[in-house]
Design an enzyme around this catalytic site. Structure first.
Site, PDB file in Angstrom:
ATOM      1  N   ARG A 155      35.554  43.321  22.573  1.00  0.00           N
ATOM      2  CA  ARG A 155      34.659  43.099  23.707  1.00  0.00           C
ATOM      3  C   ARG A 155      33.863  41.831  23.434  1.00  0.00           C
ATOM      4  NH1 ARG A 155      34.253  48.630  22.359  1.00  0.00           N
ATOM      5  NH2 ARG A 155      35.013  50.045  24.002  1.00  0.00           N
ATOM      6  N   LYS A 180      30.886  49.933  21.083  1.00  0.00           N
ATOM      7  CA  LYS A 180      30.371  50.780  22.152  1.00  0.00           C
ATOM      8  C   LYS A 180      29.962  52.127  21.576  1.00  0.00           C
ATOM      9  CE  LYS A 180      31.400  52.021  26.918  1.00  0.00           C
ATOM     10  NZ  LYS A 180      32.403  51.950  28.012  1.00  0.00           N
ATOM     11  N   HIS A 246      37.451  40.334  29.275  1.00  0.00           N
ATOM     12  CA  HIS A 246      38.068  41.653  29.339  1.00  0.00           C
ATOM     13  C   HIS A 246      39.563  41.557  29.656  1.00  0.00           C
ATOM     14  CE1 HIS A 246      36.551  45.671  28.745  1.00  0.00           C
ATOM     15  NE2 HIS A 246      37.429  46.118  29.608  1.00  0.00           N
ATOM     16  N   ARG A 249      41.306  41.400  26.526  1.00  0.00           N
ATOM     17  CA  ARG A 249      41.365  42.750  25.937  1.00  0.00           C
ATOM     18  C   ARG A 249      42.565  43.514  26.496  1.00  0.00           C
ATOM     19  NH1 ARG A 249      37.976  46.479  23.309  1.00  0.00           N
ATOM     20  NH2 ARG A 249      37.764  48.543  24.245  1.00  0.00           N
ATOM     21  N   HIS A 272      37.912  53.127  21.661  1.00  0.00           N
ATOM     22  CA  HIS A 272      37.797  54.114  22.732  1.00  0.00           C
ATOM     23  C   HIS A 272      37.615  55.511  22.139  1.00  0.00           C
ATOM     24  CE1 HIS A 272      38.424  51.609  26.163  1.00  0.00           C
ATOM     25  NE2 HIS A 272      39.626  51.206  25.794  1.00  0.00           N
ATOM     26  N   TYR A 281      47.300  51.729  29.558  1.00  0.00           N
ATOM     27  CA  TYR A 281      48.060  50.643  28.942  1.00  0.00           C
ATOM     28  C   TYR A 281      49.489  51.087  28.622  1.00  0.00           C
ATOM     29  CZ  TYR A 281      43.531  48.328  28.298  1.00  0.00           C
ATOM     30  OH  TYR A 281      42.316  47.741  28.493  1.00  0.00           O
TER      31      TYR A 281
END
Length: 303
Positions: A155, A180, A246, A249, A272, A281
């Site tokens: 990120r 995150k 992003h 990413r 995640h 994905y």
């Protein structure tokens, strides 16, 4: 107990577990809700109040996706309050989440990445119709940033926060200390990205562990806007549209799977908590994810 008092307790519990950006977003959204409903008794707020608030947000011109995002911190607040205060959860199962259309995930192509990387080397402009080319002052850094994005899926906030001490050049590993949810993780780069980063770092003065890995001219950490302006500059010259961190990413994630990377490893590399986003994905990755051995998009593409 008044709403603002409840929010005070919520932040005492949650602030350290959320990223600074999430704290800022939640604070802004809580402020907007408080302006709508007032500092009322928390226990007196109803599901109908929440629905009315969402309706007003939609009427103000916010997209369905944005309205959905405003519901997330409220649901978090009532989830916390149900555990800490025994307050009934007035959102879960009682307030319908706004429907919205997910944006199509569109990774960069090899040609697009190649054009962007090429544009990091020179600045082109015209003077009285004559094409002028000169070295881009921050070209080495910008190339290293683009390749790092493509090779790691970081990120933008994570990349900006990196220090030289977070980089292990022998292993090609970056230590993300505050991802995150304030979670730590490591990401790995291929040889070509490591070479690009080596070239950039050798062009810099200093090099102490606490210094930013990617620094401004004054030696400070880059910020999101710095990255945006630099990417816009090379994108305009390269003729590549929709260039933002992003999207790099997405490009990393899809090509990692296409190159044989494991879904569970990808989940860890991206930071995640669940496989939900990673599953998106998987649907876009066209090759068998269990066979290939090389996962680095930059090495694979030989950029």
């Amino acid at each position: 107990m008044k709403l603002l008092r409840v929010l005070e307790g919520y932040w005492l519990d949650k602030r350290l577990n959320l990223s600074p950006r999430t704290v800022d977003n939640y604070t802004r959204m809580f402020n907007r809700f408080t302006e709508f409903i007032g500092d009322v008794e928390f226990e007196g707020i109803t599901s109908a109040d929440i629905r009315g608030y969402l309706t007003k947000l939609a009427a103000s011109g916010l997209s369905q996706r944005s309205v959905h995002d405003y519901l997330i911190p409220l649901s978090s607040l009532w989830t916390w309050a149900s555990k800490e205060l025994g307050t009934p959860h007035i959102i879960r199962g009682k307030v319908e989440e706004p429907d919205y259309t997910e944006k199509v995930i569109e990774p960069f192509t090899l040609d697009e990445i190649g054009l962007l990387v090429e544009a990091t080397g020179v600045i082109e402009y015209r003077v009285k119709g004559k094409l002028i080319r000169r070295d881009r002052p921050n070209g080495d850094m910008l190339k290293a940033i683009i390749l790092t994005f493509v090779d790691t899926g970081l990120r933008v906030s994570e990349l900006c926060a990196l220090t030289i001490g977070d980089y292990d050049p022998k292993r090609g590993r970056l230590h993300v200390r505050h991802g995150k949810g304030d979670k730590e993780r490591f990401v790995i780069m291929g040889n070509r990205t490591r070479k690009s980063l080596w070239k950039y770092l050798n062009s810099r003065q200093g090099g102490k562990a606490k210094e930013p890995l990617f620094a401004t001219r004054t030696g400070e950490h880059l910020e999101r806007n710095n990255i945006r302006h630099m990417l816009n500059a090379v994108a305009s010259q390269a003729g590549v549209v929709n260039v933002h961190p992003h999207r790099f990413r997405h490009t990393f994630a899809i090509n990692f799977l296409r190159n044989g990377g494991s879904v569970l490893v990808l989940q860890e590399l991206l930071g995640h908590e669940s496989l939900d986003m990673v599953t998106n994905y998987v649907h876009l990755a066209s090759s068998d994810i269990d066979t290939a051995s090389q996962h680095s998009p930059v090495d694979r593409w030989k950029i």
